[in-house]
Design an enzyme around this catalytic site. Sequence first.
Site, PDB file in Angstrom:
ATOM      1  N   CYS A  10      -2.496   6.969   2.910  1.00  0.00           N
ATOM      2  CA  CYS A  10      -1.259   6.847   3.701  1.00  0.00           C
ATOM      3  C   CYS A  10      -0.854   8.195   4.289  1.00  0.00           C
ATOM      4  CB  CYS A  10      -0.124   6.298   2.839  1.00  0.00           C
ATOM      5  SG  CYS A  10      -0.443   4.647   2.216  1.00  0.00           S
ATOM      6  N   ARG A  46      -1.731  -2.372   5.538  1.00  0.00           N
ATOM      7  CA  ARG A  46      -1.668  -1.424   6.667  1.00  0.00           C
ATOM      8  C   ARG A  46      -1.649  -2.232   7.967  1.00  0.00           C
ATOM      9  NH1 ARG A  46      -2.922   3.304   4.041  1.00  0.00           N
ATOM     10  NH2 ARG A  46      -4.038   2.949   2.090  1.00  0.00           N
TER      11      ARG A  46
HETATM   12  C1  BEZ Z   1      -3.594   5.356  -0.394  1.00  0.00           C
HETATM   13  O1  BEZ Z   1      -4.377   6.233  -0.759  1.00  0.00           O
HETATM   14  O2  BEZ Z   1      -2.867   5.515   0.574  1.00  0.00           O
HETATM   15  C2  BEZ Z   1      -3.556   4.062  -1.134  1.00  0.00           C
HETATM   16  C3  BEZ Z   1      -4.725   3.545  -1.622  1.00  0.00           C
HETATM   17  C4  BEZ Z   1      -4.688   2.331  -2.312  1.00  0.00           C
HETATM   18  C5  BEZ Z   1      -3.482   1.661  -2.472  1.00  0.00           C
HETATM   19  C6  BEZ Z   1      -2.317   2.183  -1.938  1.00  0.00           C
HETATM   20  C7  BEZ Z   1      -2.353   3.387  -1.265  1.00  0.00           C
END
Ligand code: BEZ
Length: 217
Positions: free
Chosen positions: A53, A130
């Site tokens: 993110c 996302r």
């Molecule tokens: C992230 O790294 O942004 C992420 C990865 C898996 C679940 C939620 C966030």
Amino acid sequence: MESNQEINSMPRIGDTAPDFEAVTTTGKMKFSDYAPGKWKVLFSHPADFTPVCTTEMSGFAENQSTFDEHNTALIGLSIDSIHSHLAWVNNVRQKTGVYFQFPIIADLDMKVSKLYGMLQPNESETAAVRAVFFIDPEQKIRLIMYYPLNVGRNMDEIVRALKALKYSDANKVAIPLNWQPGDKVIVPPPKTLEEMDARIADKSIEKIDFYLAKKQL
Ligand code: BEZ
């Protein structure tokens, strides 16, 4: 227990963007009143202070001037509190110098996530997937992307898709695979025998056949 109908609300291309009021990092927002006359890119991320993110949000922030040039407002969202958003924005600014100046919705009650099909319970019951919604100045949803939690999006494609939508609108043409600004575009196929014969006779455009023709604008 909420009905599946509420959880599974999935806006579709061509729908009017569902309206909502929300608390964001730049203040309260009524979505339909926000950034009048502009395109909007509304995007969700699963959680603040997570690595993928952070790369994605930084990508949006680093392309802020491109979105500005294309008369487009950015709006982020996650199911985190406003305090978490503020701390994360400040942390990223301190650590990397990248500043998320666009509003980020604090969707703690998941109201907006559910309205936009961002909460997909078989992927996560507590975090938004996302998603990216491209919304035109008439509030119509024009393109939707959904990515799972474990795969980050492609910023070049997000920018390309926005440019393609706007170019298609402006020139009344369709946009082919992998199009980039400056490339040839698809000439709409003929709809009558007369138009088909005219297309066959037209030597000025690149033609594979009468229904598959490209031209340089
Ligand atoms: C992230 O790294 O942004 C992420 C990865 C898996 C679940 C939620 C966030």
